[in-house]
Design an enzyme around this catalytic site. Structure first.
Site, mmCIF file in Angstrom:
data_model
loop_
_atom_site.group_PDB
_atom_site.id
_atom_site.type_symbol
_atom_site.label_atom_id
_atom_site.label_comp_id
_atom_site.label_asym_id
_atom_site.label_seq_id
_atom_site.Cartn_x
_atom_site.Cartn_y
_atom_site.Cartn_z
ATOM 1 N N ASP A 1 88.788 28.212 70.619
ATOM 2 C CA ASP A 1 89.361 27.972 72.199
ATOM 3 C C ASP A 1 89.406 26.292 72.566
ATOM 4 O O ASP A 1 89.897 26.079 73.935
ATOM 5 C CB ASP A 1 87.995 28.566 73.317
ATOM 6 C CG ASP A 1 88.246 30.011 73.278
ATOM 7 O OD1 ASP A 1 89.210 30.593 73.105
ATOM 8 O OD2 ASP A 1 87.065 30.452 73.141
ATOM 9 N N HIS B 1 79.542 28.519 67.708
ATOM 10 C CA HIS B 1 80.167 29.824 67.605
ATOM 11 C C HIS B 1 78.934 30.553 66.672
ATOM 12 O O HIS B 1 78.150 29.791 65.902
ATOM 13 C CB HIS B 1 81.255 29.652 66.479
ATOM 14 C CG HIS B 1 81.950 31.010 66.408
ATOM 15 N ND1 HIS B 1 81.664 31.951 65.496
ATOM 16 C CD2 HIS B 1 83.078 31.350 67.130
ATOM 17 C CE1 HIS B 1 82.491 32.991 65.756
ATOM 18 N NE2 HIS B 1 83.327 32.767 66.693
HETATM 19 N N1 CMC Z 1 77.228 23.083 74.069
HETATM 20 C C1 CMC Z 1 75.943 22.541 74.111
HETATM 21 N N2 CMC Z 1 74.744 23.075 73.366
HETATM 22 C C2 CMC Z 1 75.221 24.399 72.800
HETATM 23 C C3 CMC Z 1 76.544 25.015 72.464
HETATM 24 C C4 CMC Z 1 77.321 24.180 73.365
HETATM 25 N N3 CMC Z 1 78.808 24.548 73.367
HETATM 26 N N4 CMC Z 1 76.643 26.063 71.999
HETATM 27 C C5 CMC Z 1 75.156 26.053 71.513
HETATM 28 N N5 CMC Z 1 74.430 25.060 71.888
HETATM 29 C C6 CMC Z 1 73.100 24.732 71.459
HETATM 30 C C7 CMC Z 1 71.963 26.012 72.186
HETATM 31 O O1 CMC Z 1 71.811 25.490 73.425
HETATM 32 C C8 CMC Z 1 70.749 25.958 71.208
HETATM 33 O O2 CMC Z 1 70.284 25.053 71.275
HETATM 34 P P1 CMC Z 1 68.570 24.865 71.073
HETATM 35 O O3 CMC Z 1 68.336 25.446 69.591
HETATM 36 O O4 CMC Z 1 68.056 23.639 71.123
HETATM 37 O O5 CMC Z 1 68.094 25.920 72.020
HETATM 38 C C9 CMC Z 1 71.640 26.182 70.120
HETATM 39 O O6 CMC Z 1 72.999 25.208 70.144
HETATM 40 C C10 CMC Z 1 72.216 27.292 69.371
HETATM 41 O O7 CMC Z 1 72.993 27.975 70.220
HETATM 42 P P2 CMC Z 1 72.803 29.609 70.640
HETATM 43 O O8 CMC Z 1 73.151 29.762 72.109
HETATM 44 O O9 CMC Z 1 72.020 30.095 69.975
HETATM 45 O O10 CMC Z 1 74.034 29.984 69.777
HETATM 46 P P3 CMC Z 1 74.786 31.548 69.981
HETATM 47 O O11 CMC Z 1 75.484 31.928 68.778
HETATM 48 O O12 CMC Z 1 74.046 32.420 70.776
HETATM 49 O O13 CMC Z 1 76.346 31.413 71.101
HETATM 50 C C11 CMC Z 1 78.372 30.557 71.791
HETATM 51 C C12 CMC Z 1 77.334 31.094 70.743
HETATM 52 C C13 CMC Z 1 79.673 30.341 71.284
HETATM 53 C C14 CMC Z 1 78.124 31.481 72.658
HETATM 54 C C15 CMC Z 1 77.737 29.239 72.252
HETATM 55 O O14 CMC Z 1 77.946 28.311 70.983
HETATM 56 C C16 CMC Z 1 78.483 28.612 73.420
HETATM 57 O O15 CMC Z 1 77.992 29.082 74.624
HETATM 58 N N6 CMC Z 1 79.741 28.036 73.296
HETATM 59 C C17 CMC Z 1 80.281 27.354 74.388
HETATM 60 C C18 CMC Z 1 81.523 28.564 75.011
HETATM 61 C C19 CMC Z 1 82.296 28.891 73.921
HETATM 62 O O16 CMC Z 1 83.227 27.739 73.479
HETATM 63 N N7 CMC Z 1 82.750 30.007 73.715
HETATM 64 C C20 CMC Z 1 83.836 30.528 72.689
HETATM 65 C C21 CMC Z 1 83.526 31.068 71.350
HETATM 66 S S1 CMC Z 1 84.516 31.020 70.281
HETATM 67 C C22 CMC Z 1 85.730 32.459 70.521
HETATM 68 C C23 CMC Z 1 85.399 33.239 71.514
HETATM 69 O O17 CMC Z 1 84.600 34.313 71.427
HETATM 70 O O18 CMC Z 1 86.142 33.082 72.779
#
Ligand code: CMC
Length: 390
Positions: free
Chosen positions: A327, A270
């Site tokens: 989720d 998140h």
């Molecule tokens: N699985 C594997 N690696 C992950 C994940 C994940 N679900 N989420 C983040 N990472 C890694 C990412 O690759 C990065 O790694 P590194 O630093 O080595 O490059 C690190 O963690 C930081 O991630 P980020 O992409 O900078 O995080 P963000 O704040 O931009 O993205 C997010 C947040 C929710 C989009 C992301 O965590 C994600 O894609 N999660 C899976 C989809 C999901 O469950 N979404 C629902 C969110 S909650 C409620 C909603 O909005 O619906």
């Protein structure tokens, strides 16, 4: 020199002041209008929380009754709109159809599209809250080849929603009551979440003085993406994939950790919560209650529990502060209740609607509001001569 700073995804940019929702991501705190989410979950219904989020105060019993009656009185949709919904592709994704239908509300109800008119905004607020369940249920019934069911004004908000979706229910009144309670709680837990992607979208669109129906329709499209609300569907698909591959969680997690695979653990991580998501705790408990009622143990729930345990014991996830989000367990519950996977995000939209409306209205009253217009850092070529001219 430009003062503009690069901030992809607006991770460090506050674009407004807001009084609606407080989140402390490090401490896992979520409050609507000051009330902790755990207390609202325990004592309030979704309808009360919708009122709270939009109007700023919990309703008195009289307020709540009036609010419920207004929604019942406005739950119908025009016959032309019904015909329009019937003409949309039946196998289209319900989120795509929902966004399209909500956009047309501005055309069916052109007497409530002026963002500068308080009375029109009030009317549009009630119409949106009242009609979204009807539209969503109509889309669902058509998608499964069934006739739509008209709203029943004698039922409460969630009772009416379940009635329009599933008709008379399962025949087991205790189970139906449990499902109604579960759906109410899930909607409540989704009611607002400050400037998430869809709510930010609603504000951006509204900032140009666009009407509220179009702004909410844009929010629905933003919510549809798998990184946002679409994650609840994506989690279920991920669990099914793991099951179909023989339940090998370790090799799935290895794939997630291999960046080349571009596979994410859906339902984890998140932007703001870096410790735990308080909503996921409530939902996990609910999932356990609901699934305990199933005749057979639910293999996908068991798989989700195991997946969560393994991820939380793995330094890839703990180092990056990735925890289960809202989720992760919601889809397992929706599935147990009989919803097809492609309806999960529609339920998220019904839950998030009060938040979208509250933000759109708050922005409208905020004297600091300006049209949303971010800057960029240009990285293209400097001036070039047109070929053949120099
Ligand atoms: N699985 C594997 N690696 C992950 C994940 C994940 N679900 N989420 C983040 N990472 C890694 C990412 O690759 C990065 O790694 P590194 O630093 O080595 O490059 C690190 O963690 C930081 O991630 P980020 O992409 O900078 O995080 P963000 O704040 O931009 O993205 C997010 C947040 C929710 C989009 C992301 O965590 C994600 O894609 N999660 C899976 C989809 C999901 O469950 N979404 C629902 C969110 S909650 C409620 C909603 O909005 O619906």
């Amino acid at each position: 020199a430009s003062m503009t700073t690069l901030d992809p995804g607006f991770g460090n940019t506050a674009s407004c002041r807001s009084e609606i929702t407080y989140i402390d991501g490090a401490a896992g705190i979520l409050r609507y209008r000051g009330y902790p989410i755990q207390e609202l979950a325990k004592h309030s219904s979704f309808l009360e929380v919708a009122y709270l989020v939009i109007r700023g105060e919990l309703p008195s019993p009289g307020d709540l009754k009036e609010f419920g009656e207004q929604l019942s009185a406005n739950a119908g949709i025009p016959a032309e709109m019904s015909a329009l919904l019937d003409a949309l592709p039946r196998n289209g994704h319900p989120m795509t159809l929902l966004a399209a239908a909500v956009n047309t509300l501005a055309a069916y109800y052109a007497d409530s599209v002026d963002p500068k008119d308080d009375q029109q905004v009030e009317t549009a607020t009630i119409r949106l809250l009242a009609k979204l369940p009807t539209i969503a249920a109509h889309i669902y019934r058509r998608s499964v080849g069934e006739e739509p069911i008209a709203p029943d004004p004698s039922l409460d908000y969630v009772g009416n929603l379940l009635h329009m979706l599933f008709g008379d229910g399962s025949g087991d009144s205790e189970l139906d009551a449990l499902y109604a309670k579960a759906l109410d709680l899930l909607l409540l837990l989704h009611a607002d979440h400050e400037l998430n992607c869809s709510t930010a979208t609603v504000r951006v669109v509204g900032s140009s003085d666009a009407d509220i129906y179009g702004s909410v329709s844009a929010g629905i499209n933003a919510l549809f993406g798998p990184l946002h609300g679409g994650a609840n569907q994506a989690v279920l698909e991920m669990l099914e994939e793991i099951r179909d591959l023989g339940g090998d969680i370790d090799s799935f997690l290895a794939k997630v950790k291999d960046k080349e695979s571009k596979t994410r653990l859906m339902g984890f991580g998140h932007r703001v919560y870096k410790n735990f998501d308080p909503r996921s705790r409530e939902i996990k408990g609910l999932a356990a209650d609901i699934l305990a009622r199933q005749e057979e143990p639910d293999e996908l729930f068991a798989l989700a529990l195991e997946l969560e345990g393994k991820a939380l014991a793995d330094s890839y996830f703990t180092d990056r502060k990735l925890y289960p989000n809202v989720d992760f367990y919601s889809g397992v519950i929706y599935r147990a209740m009989g919803f097809p996977t492609n309806m999960f995000t529609v339920l998220f939209a019904l839950g998030r609607l009060p938040g979208w409306i509250a933000h759109w209205r708050e922005q409208r009253k905020d004297p600091a509001t300006r049209i949303a217009r971010p800057r960029q850092l240009y990285t293209g070529p400097t001036e070039r001569s047109y070929p053949g001219q120099g």
